[in-house]
Motif scaffolding. Structure first.
Motif, short mmCIF file in Angstrom:
data_model
loop_
_atom_site.label_atom_id
_atom_site.label_comp_id
_atom_site.label_asym_id
_atom_site.label_seq_id
_atom_site.Cartn_x
_atom_site.Cartn_y
_atom_site.Cartn_z
N TYR A 58 18.20 8.16 7.79
CA TYR A 58 17.99 8.54 9.19
C TYR A 58 16.68 9.31 9.36
O TYR A 58 16.14 9.41 10.45
CB TYR A 58 19.19 9.30 9.76
CG TYR A 58 19.52 10.63 9.10
CD1 TYR A 58 18.68 11.75 9.23
CD2 TYR A 58 20.71 10.80 8.38
CE1 TYR A 58 18.99 12.97 8.64
CE2 TYR A 58 21.03 12.03 7.79
CZ TYR A 58 20.17 13.10 7.92
OH TYR A 58 20.48 14.30 7.33
N GLU A 59 16.15 9.87 8.26
CA GLU A 59 14.89 10.62 8.37
C GLU A 59 13.71 9.71 8.71
O GLU A 59 12.71 10.16 9.26
CB GLU A 59 14.61 11.37 7.06
CG GLU A 59 15.61 12.48 6.78
CD GLU A 59 15.44 13.12 5.40
OE1 GLU A 59 14.41 12.89 4.74
OE2 GLU A 59 16.37 13.86 4.99
N HIS A 60 13.82 8.41 8.39
CA HIS A 60 12.74 7.48 8.78
C HIS A 60 12.59 7.49 10.31
O HIS A 60 11.51 7.24 10.83
CB HIS A 60 13.07 6.05 8.35
CG HIS A 60 13.00 5.80 6.87
ND1 HIS A 60 11.82 5.69 6.18
CD2 HIS A 60 13.98 5.61 5.96
CE1 HIS A 60 12.08 5.44 4.90
NE2 HIS A 60 13.38 5.40 4.73
N SER B 235 16.03 5.15 16.52
CA SER B 235 15.78 6.27 17.45
C SER B 235 16.14 5.86 18.88
O SER B 235 16.70 6.66 19.63
CB SER B 235 14.37 6.83 17.34
OG SER B 235 13.44 5.83 17.19
N LYS C 191 13.47 8.08 1.59
CA LYS C 191 13.71 9.38 2.23
C LYS C 191 15.04 9.88 1.68
O LYS C 191 15.90 9.08 1.29
CB LYS C 191 13.84 9.23 3.75
CG LYS C 191 12.61 8.68 4.43
CD LYS C 191 11.63 9.79 4.75
CE LYS C 191 10.47 9.25 5.57
NZ LYS C 191 9.40 10.25 5.68
N SER D 54 20.98 17.09 8.18
CA SER D 54 20.34 17.61 9.39
C SER D 54 21.16 18.76 9.98
O SER D 54 22.35 18.89 9.72
CB SER D 54 20.16 16.48 10.41
OG SER D 54 21.41 15.98 10.76
N ASN E 7 13.93 10.00 12.25
CA ASN E 7 14.02 11.36 12.76
C ASN E 7 15.15 11.55 13.77
O ASN E 7 14.95 12.14 14.82
CB ASN E 7 12.66 11.70 13.41
CG ASN E 7 12.36 13.16 13.27
OD1 ASN E 7 13.08 13.87 12.56
ND2 ASN E 7 11.34 13.63 13.96
N VAL E 8 16.30 10.99 13.45
CA VAL E 8 17.44 11.14 14.36
C VAL E 8 18.54 11.95 13.66
O VAL E 8 18.56 12.07 12.44
CB VAL E 8 18.05 9.78 14.78
CG1 VAL E 8 17.05 8.96 15.57
CG2 VAL E 8 18.59 9.01 13.58
N GLU E 9 19.43 12.46 14.47
CA GLU E 9 20.59 13.18 13.92
C GLU E 9 21.85 12.42 14.29
O GLU E 9 22.00 11.94 15.42
CB GLU E 9 20.67 14.59 14.52
CG GLU E 9 19.55 15.49 14.06
CD GLU E 9 19.94 16.96 14.19
OE1 GLU E 9 20.87 17.40 13.49
OE2 GLU E 9 19.31 17.66 15.00
N GLU F 80 12.35 2.52 14.77
CA GLU F 80 12.42 2.77 16.22
C GLU F 80 13.70 2.23 16.84
O GLU F 80 14.14 2.69 17.89
CB GLU F 80 11.19 2.19 16.92
CG GLU F 80 9.99 3.09 16.74
CD GLU F 80 8.77 2.60 17.50
OE1 GLU F 80 8.90 2.18 18.66
OE2 GLU F 80 7.69 2.61 16.89
#
Ligand code: PMP
Length: 446
Positions: free
Chosen positions: A269-271, A238, A265, A108, A273-275, A235
């Motif tokens: 972490y892409e599941h 996130s 993925k 990311s 969508n966090v960095e 979730e």
């Protein structure tokens, strides 16, 4: 087992091995059965008696492209002749620079700095050191604790052990050398279930009460591996990222097991969508051909570390940035970038879902779960690894159960027919355990 069989002119002295050579998590007084491997190609290991086994483990989740891949072998051979090793202090080389460039491109946006570590455990140590030095550089030296969750696994070195599951046996053994950290309950909701934000109440309370002491939250994203092969809800991750922002703590993601496609993925972490602020990579980084790991961080973390009283990051192992390891990683990542892994992992996932589904009805199976190229049968009781291992070898596969789990994480290059052999073996062994008359044979202390 015949200890003197020879294949390809390779004699492996298994008796000497049993008497003198320590294997992971074993006793030297009571050596467990050990199988001699003479070669490996594709997804097959060849034992010293000529037996071929389909590998369901990717050699502890690392050999995602299978064994003896011509591209990785050729790259390593070439690099060995050119520059096998050189110190990294004051010196750099093309393989390290190219690898860093690839990692910065693949991960990311926030992750711009790469520290090359020797192994997964060290990558975790490095991440924890970075977090502590960062807060020193931000005039917050009291932030020294790591908040993590139960059922995690992050490695075998002292700092890494301090964040492994506190009930997993690592903590009690080594007394005060294992630093006390903060543990929240593990994520509950499974990957596919409904998520209830209440789940994070406890971790949120811990952050509220202790954030002035907490340097970072550290967690395996989406899949807790060696702590139980548990897949949790995206979730959760996130919401955790938001809590880290709210309470001003760093988020360290340990992608050592999940990175490079394993959960479907490229990074788990892409599941969600966090960095991450700090990311740990290992295992599949080199396609499993040689030990190398990496800890990546943001500009902000790197700046804080540089502003700390030391002025530099306090870590630098002898074999840092080994050119041979970097070359293997470049070749492996080039294969990943060709993108075949996506179709491979998604067909492995759907095939495992279909083929393992019936096992949920077996008496001793409490759960069947599949995510990406990870397939798990959770059994009612702790398993006897050595006994089951032999059964798997007799069935022509290499599967190594642990705790109460029979699982596979095969190389992505496995064929559909080979995968069926793995899932059939898992079901055959799990079913047998279900027969009451066989229970005592196969279920013991573990
Ligand atoms: N973190 C995770 C999530 C792991 O799964 C592992 C290894 N199983 C480690 C860290 C430690 O890596 P290594 O064994 O290379 O030290």
């Amino acid at each position: 087992m015949n200890t003197t069989n020879q294949v390809n002119n390779q004699f492996i002295d298994l008796d000497f091995d049993a008497k003198h050579l320590w294997h992971p998590y074993t006793s030297m007084n009571n050596a467990l059965p050990t199988y001699g491997v003479v070669s490996a190609e594709g997804v097959e290991l060849t034992l010293n008696n000529g037996t071929k086994l389909i590998d369901g483990t990717s050699s502890w989740w690392a050999c995602v492209h299978g064994y003896s891949h011509p591209k990785i072998v050729a790259a390593m051979q070439h690099q060995t002749a050119q520059l096998s090793h050189v110190m990294f202090g004051g010196i750099t080389h093309r393989p390290a620079v190219e690898l860093a460039r690839m990692l910065v491109d693949m991960t990311s946006e926030r992750l711009t700095k790469v520290f090359l570590a020797d192994s997964g455990s060290i990558a975790v140590e490095v991440a924890m050191k970075m977090a502590l030095q960062y807060w020193q550089g931000r005039n917050n030296p009291n932030k020294q604790k790591i908040l993590t969750v139960k059922s995690g696994y992050h490695g075998d070195t002292f700092a890494a052990m301090s964040v492994c599951d506190p009930e997993g046996g690592m903590h009690t053994m080594f007394g005060e050398l294992v630093t006390e950290q903060l543990f929240a309950p593990e994520p509950k909701a499974r990957f596919t279930e409904c998520f209830d934000a209440e789940e994070l109440q406890s971790i949120s309370n811990m952050l509220e009460d202790n954030h002035q002491q907490i340097a970072a939250v550290l967690i395996e994203p989406i899949m807790q591996g060696a702590g139980g092969m548990r897949f949790y809800h995206a979730e959760y991750l996130s919401a955790l990222r938001k809590l880290c922002d709210k309470y001003d703590v760093l988020l360290i993601l340990d992608e050592i097991a999940t990175g490079f496609g394993r959960t479907g993925k490229l990074f788990a972490y892409e599941h969600a969508n966090v960095e991450a602020d700090i990311l740990c990579l290992g295992k599949a980084l080199t396609g499993g051909y040689i030990s190398l790991a990496a800890t990546m961080c943001s500009d902000e973390v790197a700046q804080g570390v540089s502003d700390s009283p030391a002025g530099v990051f306090m870590h630098g192992p002898t074999f840092m940035g080994n050119p041979l390891a970097c070359t293997a990683a470049i070749a492996s990542l080039e294969l990943i970038n060709e993108q075949h892994w996506q179709t491979q992992v998604s067909s492995i996932e759907s095939q495992m879902k279909t083929e393992l589904a019936e096992a949920v009805d077996y008496t001793n199976v409490v759960d069947v779960r599949v995510l990406g190229a990870v397939g798990v049968l959770e059994m009612k009781s702790t398993l006897n690894t050595a006994a089951l291992q032999q059964q798997f070898v007799d069935l022509g596969v290499w599967i190594r159960p642990f705790s109460n789990l029979i699982y596979i994480m095969p190389p992505y290059t496995i064929s559909s027919c080979q995968l069926t052999q793995l899932t059939s073996a898992m079901k055959a062994v799990a079913k047998q355990i279900s027969l009451p008359s066989n229970d005592t044979n196969f279920i013991s202390h573990g």
